[in-house]
Design a protein around this motif. Structure first.
Motif, mmCIF file in Angstrom:
data_model
loop_
_atom_site.group_PDB
_atom_site.id
_atom_site.type_symbol
_atom_site.label_atom_id
_atom_site.label_comp_id
_atom_site.label_asym_id
_atom_site.label_seq_id
_atom_site.Cartn_x
_atom_site.Cartn_y
_atom_site.Cartn_z
ATOM 1 N N PRO A 164 25.820 37.858 -72.786
ATOM 2 C CA PRO A 164 26.295 36.472 -72.885
ATOM 3 C C PRO A 164 27.783 36.319 -72.548
ATOM 4 N N MET A 215 29.506 38.232 -70.492
ATOM 5 C CA MET A 215 29.595 38.380 -69.030
ATOM 6 C C MET A 215 29.167 37.104 -68.317
ATOM 7 N N LEU A 216 28.081 36.510 -68.788
ATOM 8 C CA LEU A 216 27.581 35.280 -68.157
ATOM 9 C C LEU A 216 28.573 34.135 -68.327
ATOM 10 N N ALA A 217 29.175 34.074 -69.488
ATOM 11 C CA ALA A 217 30.151 33.002 -69.713
ATOM 12 C C ALA A 217 31.405 33.216 -68.858
ATOM 13 N N PHE A 218 31.856 34.471 -68.745
ATOM 14 C CA PHE A 218 33.005 34.753 -67.859
ATOM 15 C C PHE A 218 32.659 34.329 -66.436
ATOM 16 N N ALA A 219 31.474 34.717 -65.976
ATOM 17 C CA ALA A 219 31.074 34.417 -64.597
ATOM 18 C C ALA A 219 30.955 32.914 -64.381
ATOM 19 N N VAL A 246 32.505 30.461 -65.912
ATOM 20 C CA VAL A 246 33.826 29.822 -65.865
ATOM 21 C C VAL A 246 34.547 30.181 -64.558
ATOM 22 N N ASN A 247 34.452 31.436 -64.146
ATOM 23 C CA ASN A 247 35.085 31.820 -62.880
ATOM 24 C C ASN A 247 34.456 31.093 -61.692
ATOM 25 N N ALA A 248 33.137 30.919 -61.722
ATOM 26 C CA ALA A 248 32.468 30.215 -60.624
ATOM 27 C C ALA A 248 32.958 28.770 -60.544
ATOM 28 N N SER A 270 30.569 27.905 -73.406
ATOM 29 C CA SER A 270 31.627 28.712 -72.790
ATOM 30 C C SER A 270 32.656 29.227 -73.799
ATOM 31 N N ARG A 271 32.476 28.931 -75.071
ATOM 32 C CA ARG A 271 33.481 29.331 -76.063
ATOM 33 C C ARG A 271 33.828 30.814 -75.958
ATOM 34 N N ILE A 272 32.814 31.660 -75.813
ATOM 35 C CA ILE A 272 33.059 33.103 -75.784
ATOM 36 C C ILE A 272 33.811 33.558 -74.532
ATOM 37 N N ALA A 273 33.901 32.704 -73.520
ATOM 38 C CA ALA A 273 34.651 33.083 -72.317
ATOM 39 C C ALA A 273 36.150 33.173 -72.591
ATOM 40 N N ALA A 274 36.600 32.603 -73.690
ATOM 41 C CA ALA A 274 38.035 32.628 -74.012
ATOM 42 C C ALA A 274 38.436 33.923 -74.734
ATOM 43 N N ALA A 275 37.543 34.882 -74.764
ATOM 44 C CA ALA A 275 37.799 36.126 -75.504
ATOM 45 C C ALA A 275 38.914 36.959 -74.868
#
Lengths: 292, 292
Positions: B190, B192-196, B198-200, B222-227
């Motif tokens: 999850p 990795m998917l959130a990072f991807a 947001v980057n996309a 996307s909360r976890i993308a801010a890790a």
């Protein structure tokens, strides 16, 4: 101030709109119709609608504001069903999550009466559904996108804008295509990814054991996967061209992360994560109070 | 009751552990060390640690409980740095999100002293970081996975279990490999998917315009993308074998959705979404109060 709201679709979105409109003192009477008679009856018992109509046509008849809160694929047929009672004095809106298909269907269904229809998409919702979950504040501080077309009557557009603002929303206008591209990126693709992630987990022999360990990160990440299958089936189908583009961009971004991981390229991997982390940390959800 | 906690890593996880241990009345004195002197100083000013140690070795020296709250790649080197003061009377734990690599590094670093080390992973966290964000209740109602090995001293394992339970956690034991497989599925993928995702989004010409429209669904998804990039770089690299398997399963599930969408197969698409929706709706986050 409206005399009568014709509410077609008494689920969470429609019922919350009725509650909000009433709380804002903007409507005297609400006549409701849902495909499911038990939903309509529940909405009446909860005091969300005053009168149950036996058809969409009869819910719209005599109303000065009509809201279609039905799955996007049902908007065209519903507009067709009510077209004979649509007048130029009437404001008709939907709350659909896609707009190009809705506008297309509305052109065909309403023809010369299309001027009364203001395509609307309040970016709000919840994974719960049904009138019992309705909340008068569901739309407060949310954004609403209106996608008027060349034949939309200015007076109806202004009226639509005033209604949503009175419910605490900030209102934007854009073309149906721009709306659909944006929503594919920020909402429809995330839903697809969350559906896929949950299905991938569920498909594993140890899936339910793994799920038992999941914590707050998973909870928030996967919340949108609990959405309505009927509603999301329609949205994904209606917006598939934009979704394809977004899914392709996502796959490239995922591959970039995986490549760095496989190569053991710690520096590149950190840079890719740092980009996502920076963008997400800087992001703030728009609220009606903030400047547009 | 412990006389002295040696806290190595005074960030969010470590500082919250110190606060919780103190609040539970389980420790008299906290000696802290962070790689960044300003973090250590901040932790002392906030009253999270009593004494600043100039090195990991001096933080651990004389402690009867040591917590390593550092990125997973730093656990091996840190254990090496403190090995000379590790005694069989001392409980040493980490809080790392991967376990097979940590156990491997610990075997090499601690050798015959490995019996004092109980590999631990509290499934808790936040996207914020640093001692200022520490909370005594960060671990309350969370699950903690302990992955003891054959040489772990039973008494230390029991002690570790008692400590986490006293902080309000429920404690599970599993093998390092099972832990890593489960975490890849429910947390690392999850992320990795959130990072991807947001980057996309960020990589598109209209990315920031689109982001301006994003609502509560995107916020939670996307909360976890801010890790933390440093922490997650290490986790993804350490668990890459399991992540590859999970990413493959995810791609198959995503392809199944996309195929149904492209074929316009509404029935199949709805069935796939319904599966995800059913699984996610039925899921409840485990809390310490619930039965295991």
């Amino acid at each position: 101030m409206f005399e009568q709201l014709g509410l077609i679709g008494c689920g969470l979105m429609g019922s919350s709109f009725a509650l909000a409109l009433r709380q804002a003192g903007l409507v005297k009477r609400v006549v409701g119709y849902s495909k499911s008679p038990s939903t309509t009856e529940q909405a009446r018992q909860l005091g969300i609608i005053d009168v149950e109509a036996p058809s969409a046509l009869l819910a719209a008849s005599g109303a000065d504001i009509v809201l279609l809160a039905v799955p996007v694929a049902a908007i065209g047929p519903t507009l067709k069903a009510i077209r004979h009672v649509v007048t130029s004095e009437m404001l008709v809106m939907d709350v659909g999550s896609t707009k190009a298909d809705v506008v297309e269907a509305a052109r065909e269904a309403l023809r010369e009466r299309i001027g009364s229809f203001v395509p609307a998409h309040p970016i709000a919702g919840a994974e719960s559904s049904g009138p019992a979950k309705a909340r008068a504040d569901l739309y407060r501080d949310r954004q609403v996108v209106l996608t008027p077309i060349e034949r939309t009557l200015t007076i109806r557009l202004q009226q639509a804008e005033a209604v949503w603002k009175a419910l605490g929303c900030s209102v934007r206008q854009m073309s149906p295509d721009t709306h659909d591209a944006a929503l594919a990126a920020i909402s429809h693709l995330p839903h697809m990814l969350a559906f896929a992630a949950v299905n991938a987990l569920d498909g594993q022999p140890q899936g339910s054991e793994f799920l038992g360990l999941a914590g707050p990160g998973f909870r928030d990440y996967s919340r949108i996967a609990a959405a309505s299958p009927e509603m999301w089936r329609d949205i994904l189908l209606a917006n598939r061209a934009e979704l394809r583009r977004q899914a392709d961009a996502f796959r490239l971004a995922l591959n970039a992360l995986e490549d760095a991981m496989e190569r053991g390229d710690a520096q590149q991997l950190e840079a890719l994560i740092a980009r996502a982390s920076r963008v997400r940390s800087a992001w703030r959800m728009h609220t009606a109070g903030a400047a547009l």
